[in-house]
Each structure stands twice: as C-alpha cells, then as structure tokens.
Design a protein around this motif. Structure first.
Motif, PDB file in Angstrom:
ATOM      1  N   PHE A 146     -10.694   7.796 -74.510  1.00  0.00           N
ATOM      2  CA  PHE A 146      -9.839   8.978 -74.547  1.00  0.00           C
ATOM      3  C   PHE A 146     -10.349  10.025 -75.541  1.00  0.00           C
ATOM      4  N   LYS A 187     -11.650  13.789 -74.891  1.00  0.00           N
ATOM      5  CA  LYS A 187     -10.948  14.937 -75.447  1.00  0.00           C
ATOM      6  C   LYS A 187     -11.907  15.817 -76.245  1.00  0.00           C
ATOM      7  N   GLU A 236      -4.901  11.417 -66.962  1.00  0.00           N
ATOM      8  CA  GLU A 236      -5.320  11.499 -68.356  1.00  0.00           C
ATOM      9  C   GLU A 236      -6.242  12.712 -68.579  1.00  0.00           C
ATOM     10  N   GLN A 237      -7.162  12.868 -67.668  1.00  0.00           N
ATOM     11  CA  GLN A 237      -8.109  13.985 -67.814  1.00  0.00           C
ATOM     12  C   GLN A 237      -7.396  15.324 -67.699  1.00  0.00           C
ATOM     13  N   ALA A 282      -1.846  16.050 -75.461  1.00  0.00           N
ATOM     14  CA  ALA A 282      -2.289  14.844 -74.750  1.00  0.00           C
ATOM     15  C   ALA A 282      -2.083  13.645 -75.670  1.00  0.00           C
ATOM     16  N   TYR A 333      -1.909   9.970 -76.722  1.00  0.00           N
ATOM     17  CA  TYR A 333      -2.577   8.761 -76.271  1.00  0.00           C
ATOM     18  C   TYR A 333      -2.018   7.565 -77.020  1.00  0.00           C
ATOM     19  N   GLY A 336      -5.849   0.898 -72.107  1.00  0.00           N
ATOM     20  CA  GLY A 336      -6.134   1.900 -71.091  1.00  0.00           C
ATOM     21  C   GLY A 336      -7.608   2.119 -70.834  1.00  0.00           C
TER      22      GLY A 336
END
Lengths: 383, 497, 128
Positions: A337, A341, A368-369, B120, B122, B471
């Motif tokens: 991730f 990012k 997610e992207q 975002a 996470y 994930g």
C-alpha cells in the motif's frame, strides 16, 4: 544478620529474649523513623531555602533586565561604544549591591540573561552583549567552571563561553573534545566548530563513537549557523567506517548543496547500513541528481521497503519525466500500500496531470488504487 | 492432623511471610536507590541543554499525537486546541471519535471547520470500521486529522485506528482529557534521539489535575488535590512514577508506559501488533509485547522514562469509580502476566524476563493476595487466643514505618526533580498524607485489587488472537511473526473506559 | 501628532520587556499581550497600526491570531510582523499564506526589526 547483631548490642535488655525476626524488625523500625525524619527536614528546609532564593532571584532578574535593556538600547544607538562607557555600565551593574553581585547565584542569573539575549539577537546587540560579558568579569566565572569535577558544569561553562566569548578559549576547550563523556565531548566539539579554529571538522575523523541524532542536531546547528566557517567538501568522510558520521555528512552535503558528492553518494547505495542507504537516496533526491536516477531504478528491487519508499520520493524531487514509466509500474504492482501511495504521489507531482488525464493512462483499477488516487488529489490532505 | 496443620501454618506465616516482606522491602530500597541515580542523570544531562534547538532543526523527527475521544463533548473543543498548540516544529494531531453517542464529532466539525476527505486509510492493525476521515478547511488547523469510527469498546481499538492513519515515524498516545505541558513533545522525543540503542517507547510523569487551575485546556496553576481520594492517588502516582518507573528505566526493564502519556516507535508497535483491544491494561500489555518482540529479534533496544511531570489527568474522586478503575488495573496486570507467562523466568528474554516480570508477578500481582491471607491468619490467631500482641504490634509497626519512609522519600525525589507546588504547605500536606496512607487509603486499594483478582480467577476462558490485516502480499511475513494466539480470561470485554 | 500604536504579542518576559522598551524608545505607543487571549481582546477592541506576533504563545496560537485578525472590525487590514524560533520553510509559508506581512526569525537583528516596522507602518499609511 548485621541488624541482629547490632540489635542485640544496642537494644534494651527486654528485647534480647525476643526472636531474631522481632529484633531485626525493631531495628528497621528505628532506622525507618530516623530516615523519615531526616527526609522531612530536608524537604522542609529545601523549601525554605527555595522560597528565599526565589524572592531574591525575582528581584534580581527584574533589576538586571531593566539595566540590560537600557544598556542595549544605548549601545545600539551610539553604534560602537567607548571603553569608558562600557566600564561605567559595568560598574553600575556591579553596584547592584542589594543583589550581592559577587554571589554565584546573581552572576549565574546575569549570565543566563545575557545568553538568552545573545541567542535571540544578532549583529550590534550581540556584539554589545559579548563586550559586557567580558567587562563584568563573567568570562572568568565561566572559565572556572571548566575546572570543576562534574561534567555537566564543564559542559555548561563551555556552552557559555562559546555563546558569549567567541574570540578566545579554543585551546582551553580542546582537551574536552576527546572526553569520554559523550555529552561533554559533543558540547566541546560544537564550541570548537563555533570558534573557527584551524581544524573544526576533526571530529568527523572519529571512527568508533556513535554520533547520536541529538548530537548531530547540536553540531549541525553550530556548523550551519556559523557564517564564517570554511566549508570543506563533505564527501571525503563518506567512506568513514562510522555510519553515524556518514549520515551526518550527508545532512551537511544536502544543506550546502554539494553536487560533487553525487558519485560518492551513489556508491553508498550498496552500504551495509540501511540507514546510510536511506540517507544517501534522500540526498540524491534533494540534490536533484538526475544522473543517479537510472542507477536507483536499477538497484530498486534489491532495496528494503524503507529504501524503496525513499527512492520513490527521490524520483519526485529529481522530477524528470523519464521516471514516470517506472513509477506507474510500481503503482500498478499491488505489492504494498505505502509503496503504491508514494509512487502515485510522485506521478502526480512530476506529471502535473489532472485526475482525468491520469486515469486515462491507467488500466482498470481496484478499490485500493482508486482510494490512493483520490487521496493524492484531495486538496485538504495535501496542504 | 490438626497439629500438623498448625505447625505448617505457623512456619509459613512466622518465617516465610516475614522473609517475603523483607524481600519486598529490599526491592523497594533498591528501586529507591536506582531511581535517584536515573533522576540525577537526567537532571545533569538536561541542566545546560536548550531544548528549543529542536524547534529550528530540520531534523526534528515528526510526531503524530494520537488521542481517542469517547463522549467528550463538554471539553473536546479546548482540549483539541491545546493539543494543537504544543510546541514542536513537525507534528500532527489525530483525534479518533470512537463512536461517541453525544455530539463530540459535531462540535469538532463546527469548531475546526472540518470537511470529509478522501484519505486513503490503510488498516495495518484491524479495528472496528472507520467511517470517515476529516481535515480542516482552515489552514490554521492543517495539523488536525479527525477519524470517525464505530465504537470499539476500548481505548486500544481507537488508538489502533489512529496509528493506522499516522503519518510520522513516532507517535504520542494520550487521552483527550489529559492536559499536556506545551513542551511535552520536545522533552519526550529526546530519549528517542539521544540513545545509542533504538528506543521503542518512552513515558513521563503523570500528575493529578483535580484541584489544579485550568483555563481553556491550559494548566495555569498546579495545586495539590483537596479531596481525600485524589490526594492519596497523587501520593501514589509520585511514588510509582518517580521511584518505580525511573528505577526500571535505569536497568532498562520497564514494563509499563502509562496510557495517559506514552511515546512509541510506530514501526515496532505495528510489528508487535498494536494495542490489544481485549486487554484491561492495554498500555502495559503493549510494552510487554513490544519487549517480547524486540528480545526475539535480538535487537538492542530501550524503554525510557523521564522524571518530568508533563501530563495532568483527572482521577476518580468517588469510591465507586475509583473501585472500578483499580479492579480493572489489577485484572489488566493479572491478564497481562498470564498472557505472557512464557516470558517469565525465561532467560531468552534477558533482564526483562528474569527480573522485571518476576518482580511484577511476585511483588505486584501476588502481594495483595499474600497480604490478604496474612490478615486472615492474624484473625485466626486472635480468635484462637494464640496471638502474641507484642510481636504483632512490632511487626505491624515494622511494615508501617518502612512504607512511610519509602513514600516520604519519593516526595523528596519529586522535590529534587522539580518543585511542582508553589507553596510549602502543599508539600507538607503531601508528606503528612504519607502517614495516613497505610491505614486510610491502602485498605481500599487492597480491597479493589482483591476484587480484580477475584474477577480474573473466576472469569471465563476465551480464545483470542492478534488481528492484523493481511491485505498486501508484502506485509505478510511481518504479520506471521507477530500473530500468536493466546488464551486469556475475561469477564466483560468492554467496560466503560 | 498621535503616536502610532503597536501591539506586541509575546510570552517570554525578557523578550517582551526588551521589545517593549526598544520600540517605546523608537517613538511608538506600545500595547503588550502575554498570550493569545489577551491579544484577541486587544484586536477586538481597538485599532492598531501594526501587530507583532510570536508564533508560540499560550492559549491561542500565532497562526490562529492571524486568521482571527482578519475577521475583526478594527484590525482587518493591520499589517502583521511575525517573530519566531521556527525557521522551517513550511511554517513560514503557512504564516504568509494566512496573511502575515513579514517574518523575522530568531535570533533577531534589532535594526532589521526597526526597519521592517517602519516599512510596514508606511505601507499602512499609503493604503489608508
């Protein structure tokens, strides 16, 4: 056991028939009571003393601060002050007999205020303060601190001398630059750097002692604030066996923008210490070393995660469109991730695309992207 | 049979218990001596240092301040504000609204002009679902991030959400209702940058705010608690922090960094799995787990405490709340030692496993239980008329005078470190309280820790595992190392925080 | 002639004392605020020709003061001079984006300070 024997010896006869345990207990009771009373007295008299000192210092502080303000204003408006004037102010401050100027306390207060002003003001004011410091004989007072037994007093003395009397004292301080006490040594080294001595950077030759972050911050501050110091090319220490020295020199290379160091920095990409690798990559980015771009990309797969992130940031700083292809691939990998990012941040920064332009060039994305892209385009997050 | 029983009873209580208490006393003395060394060292190292150097340094490490809030509508406005005005060049403040049922979130949105963002988020550590993340549209508050999540029933769960969103490598965990001194970050980050080994956590002294003067979230005058319970708790805090924590910091075997104020290395926390949301003492549990992790990695590390009072917190001033807090603490301690029992007396965990954990087991967890049985024994002696009153009184005085001595010395350590109270009478009041503590306050504390133990031993068993999200492929290895299933007992999972 | 009125917001007593003394000597009418709340009261209740703010002050931060100043009746357009020990670029840009007119890092060059004060006061006059 000791208590028992002692107890048998000093306690009254009636106790002697008691079991060992009881005798020991009685002894401990006695000692505890005694200790408690002593502690009480220390606390009480400590407080009495503290409040006395407090009253005194408040008064002294006020007086000193008033005098200093007058003096500083006077100094500045006249420009360079004559010796006689200086002496007059000095005697005036000396005359504050209420304060018993000679007492350590008041002197220390005066030094503290001078140091405070010195830290907060430059140019004329700063010169005036130094002159006053020397004329009041406070230099000797600070010097004497170097001859005490406790290291922290020595360090304080060094700090005061460095701050207030920059023209002298290098030789006095020199022995402490090799002290075995880390804090004292760094304080001395910092002073040594500040005093413009012949070889201010000799401490960088140290091969074994770790220069901790905090000490790096102190030395970095000293070096970068000293406008008169001659700055050497710091890449000559980049092959030091001492990782912390390398890290420190990299910081200085960045600050003084020394592009000549780029080849040496590139060599550090193979260094055994991950922290060094990290810093080297960071520096290559900040120096905008475009020549390092293909090399970092080639090395990329061998790096640890933290170094990979640094590379992505460095590419952003180097800001050449040639890296976009690579960044795009990293973003699409769905590996980690944070890497995705960071890659996206760099793409956005380098390409200057709008969201529509960006999305047009990318295949179907997962949730997610998409979230990452939204994150990178959110103005509130990226102020 | 009867004679045998009495013989052993006497043997245990006349000899063994005496030696046990002598051992405890010796350990206190040792802690007292160690702590003053550590305090002196700290004072020396910081006597000539200008912490403000960090303010202008480009290399001051970034810090995320994490503060969960649950139904704090009354004070949230001021408290967030005071967190935002800490002195530090590079930090963010993350407030986690943990499913408040009052208008905590609305107040925040209104006061700080919050807008929902596309942050975002996470989830490295699994928590209850996060609903939305807010940032301020006013650039003055650009350091603020507000997370709105569903209630997880524990501070741990909310803190974990904050850790997930944290930007910087170091984070400070606190409570929204704690009042921090403005230089807290400057002081607390120092252990992280001044040690040659990696520092994974650091704490500082927490004091009691009950009677202090506070104006809009800023402490303006320190005052000694006026009420009975807070006063004794203050005494207890001074002793625990300045003697206990400092001494353990000295030998690098600290087990507990209080939840009210603790700074942590984010990477290590995540690697160790974050806060345990099912624990009753999540702060202690985290440090224990982090230490276990570091010992297994065989990386040199340290946990440090600084003797400065940087955080003021409100403590219960009525028996009911006090009781439930203490019960929970005891349960948390017991639970923690039980979960990590494999580390106790395990040489693989070094000093921590061989000294610190056994100490907590024998002298913290078991002490109230042993004390209680001792009292029962005395009652038995009285009832059977076999008590020797002279001896009983001497032994009682023995324990009493010693504990007063330790407490008064702790107050002295506080005076040496920094004189918190402005007036002499306040210090003297604290000292006098030390005389009454053993028979006024201690029985209460004893009772509630017995209750905690009772709950612990009668609770139901359950299976529980560390939860970390798996994930992305890359983070899997890291997770494997940390996921360990452990059995813990618990009665109610979520008590009121 | 009326003296030009300057508000100094600074919490460190020595610094405050000096600025107060120095600017009074330079011929200005000085008001001092030791924290953000005092400063707020001042800017809410009377007009100033210039406001000097230290970024690190208790209760209300320097940046907040900057933002709040813009909403006041009396001091909407009053120039602001920022003094701070923070020298990080990000913080300085933040201050400017919030409407600071000039920035002086600590340590202060007193002459520089006086010149900047003069310049800002002149600007203000031209604007009026």
């Amino acid at each position: 056991m000791l208590f028992y024997i002692l107890g048998i010896w000093i306690l009254p006869d009636i106790f002697k028939a008691y079991p060992t345990i009881i005798i020991v207990a009685v002894m401990v009771i006695g000692l505890s009571i005694l200790a408690s009373i002593i502690v009480y007295l220390i606390i009480f008299f400590g407080r009495v003393r503290a409040s006395y000192i407090d009253i005194k210092t408040t008064k002294a502080r006020k007086l000193i601060s008033d005098k200093l303000n007058h003096y500083l204003f006077f100094m500045e408006s006249v420009g360079n002050i004559s010796r006689d004037d200086l002496r007059r102010v000095a005697t005036e401050l000396n005359k504050l007999t209420v304060l018993k100027f000679k007492s350590r306390l008041v002197r220390q207060l005066l030094i503290d205020q001078l140091v405070y002003f010195k830290k907060n003001f430059t140019s004329q004011t700063s010169i005036a303060l130094s002159k006053l410091y020397q004329n009041l004989g406070l230099k000797e007072f600070s010097f004497n601190k170097l001859h005490t037994n406790s290291w922290e007093v020595k360090a304080q003395g060094i700090a005061e001398l460095r701050e207030m009397a920059p023209i002298m004292s290098a030789t006095e301080i020199l022995p402490y630059t090799n002290s075995s006490n880390d804090d004292l040594r760094v304080e001395a080294q910092a002073a040594y750097v500040w005093l413009n001595t012949a070889d201010p950077f000799s401490f960088l030759n140290d091969t074994s002692e770790i220069l901790v972050e905090w000490h790096q911050i102190i030395l970095f501050d000293m070096i970068t604030k000293n406008e008169e110091i001659i700055i050497p090319p710091f890449n000559k220490w980049l092959n030091s066996p001492n990782s912390s020295i390398i890290v420190f020199c990299i910081k200085l290379i960045i600050y003084y923008k020394q592009p000549d160091a780029v080849p040496s920095l590139i060599q550090l990409l193979d260094h055994s210490d991950i922290n060094v690798q990290n810093r080297a990559i960071n520096a290559l980015g900040k120096l905008e070393a475009i020549s390092a771009e293909p090399i970092m990309i080639a090395h990329y797969s061998t790096f640890s995660k933290s170094c990979k992130l640094e590379v992505l940031k460095a590419l952003r700083r180097i800001n050449s469109k040639t890296s976009i292809q690579f960044l795009r691939a990293e973003f699409l990998k769905i590996d980690n991730f944070y890497i995705a990012k960071c890659a996206m941040y760099s793409i956005v920064a380098i390409s200057g695309y709008t969201r529509a332009q960006l999305l047009a060039g990318l295949p179907e994305l997962n949730a997610e992207q998409k979230a990452i892209i939204n994150h990178c385009f959110d103005k509130l997050i990226n102020i | 049979m009867e004679i045998h029983f009495q013989y052993y009873l006497h043997l245990i209580y006349d000899r063994l218990i005496f030696f046990y208490s002598v051992l405890i006393m010796l350990s206190y003395l040792t802690l007292l001596v160690l702590s003053i060394f550590e305090i002196k060292k700290y004072l020396k190292r910081n006597s000539y240092i200008d912490h403000k150097l960090l303010l202008s340094s480009p290399y001051a490490p970034g810090i995320s301040v994490i503060a969960p809030a649950y139904n704090e509508a009354a004070t949230i406005d001021y408290n967030v504000h005071s967190l935002l005005s800490l002195d530090y060049p590079c930090f963010e403040v993350i407030i986690i609204n943990d499913g408040s049922t009052d208008d905590t979130l609305e107040i925040l949105i209104d006061k700080y002009q919050l807008k929902p963002t596309a942050f975002a988020y996470y989830e490295q550590i699994i928590t209850q679902p996060v609903k939305q993340l807010f940032k301020s549209s006013n650039p003055v508050y650009s350091r603020l991030l507000v997370i709105d999540k569903e209630n997880g029933g524990s501070k741990a769960d909310a803190s974990n959400a904050g850790i997930n969103a944290a930007l910087y490598p170091i984070f400070l965990c606190t409570d929204v209702d704690c009042i921090l001194r403005r230089d807290t970050l400057l002081k607390m980050v120092k252990p992280f940058i001044e040690e040659k080994v990696k520092v994974i956590a650091a704490g500082a002294v927490i004091r009691i705010v009950n009677s202090c003067e506070v104006e809009s979230g800023v402490l303006t005058k320190v005052k000694i608690p006026a009420k009975f319970l807070p006063l004794f708790q203050e005494l207890e805090y001074v002793r625990a922090f300045l003697v206990g924590r400092m001494a353990w910091s000295k030998v690098n075997a600290l087990l507990l960094v209080s939840g009210g104020l603790g700074m942590f290395d984010k990477k290590t926390v995540i690697a160790a799995g974050g806060y345990d949301h099912a624990s009753f003492g999540e702060d202690m549990e985290l440090v224990t787990r982090m230490r276990g992790y570091m010992e297994r990695q065989k990386t040199p590390y340290a946990v440090r405490y600084i003797p400065e009072s940087l955080c003021w917190t409100e403590v219960p001033d009525n028996i009911r709340v006090f009781g439930s807090q203490r019960t929970r603490w005891t349960k948390g301690l017991a639970q923690n030692l039980w979960i990590h029992k494999k580390m106790i007396f395990n040489p693989r965990y070094g000093r921590f496993g061989m000294i610190a954990l056994p100490y907590w087991l024998l002298f913290e967890w078991f002490a109230p239980i042993i004390e209680f049985t001792g009292i029962l024994y005395y009652i038995y002696l009285i009832l059977t008329h076999s008590i020797n009153w002279d001896f009983a009184i001497i032994l009682l005085a023995f324990v009493y005078t010693f504990s007063v001595m330790i407490t008064v010395t702790a107050v002295l350590w506080d005076e040496i470190t920094q004189k918190q109270y402005t007036s002499k009478t306040e210090v003297m009041k604290l000292c006098t309280a030390a005389f009454f503590e053993p028979f006024l306050y201690h029985p209460l504390a004893l009772f509630f820790s017995l209750r905690g133990n009772y709950f612990f031993f009668t609770g139901k068993k359950l299976h529980w595992g560390n939860m970390i999200r798996t994930g992305f492929a890359g983070s899997k290895n890291l997770i494997k190392a940390t996921v360990s299933k452990v059995k813990i007992r618990r009665k109610k999972q979520h008590e009121k925080r | 002639m009326m003296l030009e009125k300057i508000l100094i917001v600074e919490d460190e007593p020595l610094m405050l004392n000096f600025l107060d003394f120095r600017l009074k000597k330079a011929g200005y009418d000085i008001r001092i605020a030791r924290d953000g709340r005092e400063a707020e009261e001042y800017i809410d209740s009377e007009p100033f020709s210039l406001i000097i703010i230290d970024l690190m002050i208790p209760f209300v931060s320097g940046l907040e003061l900057l933002a709040k100043k813009k909403q006041t009746a009396y001091n909407k357009n009053t120039p602001v001079l920022i003094i701070s020990s923070y020298t990080q670029k990000s913080i300085i840009t933040e201050a400017f984006s919030l409407g600071a007119d000039d920035f002086i890092p600590k340590p202060i060059d007193v002459e520089d300070l006086i010149t900047k004060v003069k310049i800002l006061l002149n600007k203000c006059k031209i604007a009026v």
